[in-house]
Design a protein around this motif. Structure first.
Motif, PDB file in Angstrom:
ATOM      1  N   ARG A  84      -0.550   9.200  -2.295  1.00 62.06           N
ATOM      2  CA  ARG A  84       0.656   9.185  -3.134  1.00 62.06           C
ATOM      3  C   ARG A  84       1.904   8.806  -2.349  1.00 62.06           C
ATOM      4  O   ARG A  84       2.918   9.491  -2.396  1.00 62.06           O
ATOM      5  CB  ARG A  84       0.846  10.531  -3.811  1.00 62.06           C
ATOM      6  N   ILE A  85       1.807   7.719  -1.629  1.00 61.57           N
ATOM      7  CA  ILE A  85       2.932   7.257  -0.828  1.00 61.57           C
ATOM      8  C   ILE A  85       3.966   6.601  -1.738  1.00 61.57           C
ATOM      9  O   ILE A  85       3.648   5.692  -2.498  1.00 61.57           O
ATOM     10  CB  ILE A  85       2.469   6.281   0.263  1.00 61.57           C
ATOM     11  N   LEU A  86       5.179   7.072  -1.636  1.00 59.85           N
ATOM     12  CA  LEU A  86       6.313   6.515  -2.372  1.00 59.85           C
ATOM     13  C   LEU A  86       7.292   5.947  -1.362  1.00 59.85           C
ATOM     14  O   LEU A  86       7.473   6.524  -0.290  1.00 59.85           O
ATOM     15  CB  LEU A  86       7.008   7.605  -3.189  1.00 59.85           C
ATOM     16  N   SER A  87       7.913   4.832  -1.695  1.00 60.78           N
ATOM     17  CA  SER A  87       8.911   4.274  -0.780  1.00 60.78           C
ATOM     18  C   SER A  87      10.076   3.706  -1.557  1.00 60.78           C
ATOM     19  O   SER A  87       9.959   3.409  -2.749  1.00 60.78           O
ATOM     20  CB  SER A  87       8.289   3.189   0.106  1.00 60.78           C
ATOM     21  N   THR A  88      11.186   3.557  -0.846  1.00 60.49           N
ATOM     22  CA  THR A  88      12.318   2.866  -1.433  1.00 60.49           C
ATOM     23  C   THR A  88      11.931   1.390  -1.562  1.00 60.49           C
ATOM     24  O   THR A  88      10.869   0.983  -1.089  1.00 60.49           O
ATOM     25  CB  THR A  88      13.568   3.058  -0.556  1.00 60.49           C
ATOM     26  N   LYS A  89      12.772   0.586  -2.169  1.00 61.50           N
ATOM     27  CA  LYS A  89      12.390  -0.802  -2.461  1.00 61.50           C
ATOM     28  C   LYS A  89      13.375  -1.825  -1.898  1.00 61.50           C
ATOM     29  O   LYS A  89      13.726  -2.799  -2.541  1.00 61.50           O
ATOM     30  CB  LYS A  89      12.276  -1.000  -3.986  1.00 61.50           C
ATOM     31  N   ARG A  90      13.836  -1.617  -0.673  1.00 62.58           N
ATOM     32  CA  ARG A  90      14.748  -2.574  -0.054  1.00 62.58           C
ATOM     33  C   ARG A  90      13.972  -3.757   0.511  1.00 62.58           C
ATOM     34  O   ARG A  90      12.872  -3.592   1.033  1.00 62.58           O
ATOM     35  CB  ARG A  90      15.513  -1.920   1.092  1.00 62.58           C
ATOM     36  N   ALA A  91      14.565  -4.917   0.437  1.00 62.38           N
ATOM     37  CA  ALA A  91      13.974  -6.108   1.050  1.00 62.38           C
ATOM     38  C   ALA A  91      14.599  -6.297   2.434  1.00 62.38           C
ATOM     39  O   ALA A  91      15.731  -5.885   2.666  1.00 62.38           O
ATOM     40  CB  ALA A  91      14.243  -7.333   0.189  1.00 62.38           C
ATOM     41  N   CYS A  92      13.818  -6.875   3.337  1.00 62.87           N
ATOM     42  CA  CYS A  92      14.349  -7.196   4.658  1.00 62.87           C
ATOM     43  C   CYS A  92      13.441  -8.237   5.297  1.00 62.87           C
ATOM     44  O   CYS A  92      12.400  -8.593   4.746  1.00 62.87           O
ATOM     45  CB  CYS A  92      14.469  -5.942   5.525  1.00 62.87           C
ATOM     46  N   ALA A  93      13.815  -8.688   6.473  1.00 58.37           N
ATOM     47  CA  ALA A  93      13.049  -9.727   7.162  1.00 58.37           C
ATOM     48  C   ALA A  93      11.689  -9.230   7.651  1.00 58.37           C
ATOM     49  O   ALA A  93      10.813 -10.039   7.959  1.00 58.37           O
ATOM     50  CB  ALA A  93      13.861 -10.261   8.343  1.00 58.37           C
ATOM     51  N   ASP A  94      11.479  -7.900   7.713  1.00 58.24           N
ATOM     52  CA  ASP A  94      10.233  -7.339   8.233  1.00 58.24           C
ATOM     53  C   ASP A  94       9.262  -6.898   7.132  1.00 58.24           C
ATOM     54  O   ASP A  94       8.417  -6.025   7.360  1.00 58.24           O
ATOM     55  CB  ASP A  94      10.533  -6.146   9.144  1.00 58.24           C
ATOM     56  N   LEU A  95       9.344  -7.495   5.950  1.00 58.94           N
ATOM     57  CA  LEU A  95       8.443  -7.075   4.868  1.00 58.94           C
ATOM     58  C   LEU A  95       6.966  -7.283   5.202  1.00 58.94           C
ATOM     59  O   LEU A  95       6.120  -6.488   4.803  1.00 58.94           O
ATOM     60  CB  LEU A  95       8.797  -7.778   3.556  1.00 58.94           C
TER      61      LEU A  95
END
Length: 134
Positions: A84-95
């Motif tokens: 049940r891993i939840l994460s924020t949804k920011r984009a960055c160069a290290d996706l």
């Protein structure tokens, strides 16, 4: 009957205390409040920044290369299972590094703590090596 009642009460208390004696997940085997930084996956240096910590029994959290995450980890040590891993949804160069991190984290099944090194692995899958942050 008088002798049985105190014995039963003592056994009941002992069972209750042993059930609460400690955290059997990985959190119970690492220094409290420690933060672990990922240094490599499958023998290859992990250049992006990713961490894992164990904030409460049965919980994981940390920073992936782009986002913060949290989840559950309830398997008893030395077993490991991130759920049940939840994460924020920011984009960055290290996706792409973040995807590699989350894929590996979702596949590991074993944990080993060796001093300031934490190894998460799977017999048929990734080996993730973390070092404790000072």
């Amino acid at each position: 009957m008088r002798r049985i009642a105190p014995l039963a009460a003592a056994l009941s208390t002992t069972v209750a205390l042993s059930a609460c004696a400690g955290d059997e997940t990985l959190r119970g085997f690492v220094p409290e409040g420690s933060v672990w930084r990922l240094t490599e996956i499958d023998g290859t240096a992990f250049a992006a920044r990713a961490t894992i910590r164990f904030p409460a029994p049965g919980k994981i959290a940390g920073d992936a290369p782009c986002n913060r995450y949290s989840g559950n980890q309830t398997a008893p040590y030395p077993w490991f299972r991130a759920e049940r891993i939840l994460s924020t949804k920011r984009a960055c160069a290290d996706l792409s590094a973040e995807q590699l991190f989350f894929t590996a984290l979702g596949r590991v099944t074993l944990a080993e703590v060796q001093g300031d090194v934490l190894i998460l692995s799977s017999p048929d899958g990734p080996v993730m090596v973390f070092t404790i942050q000072p």
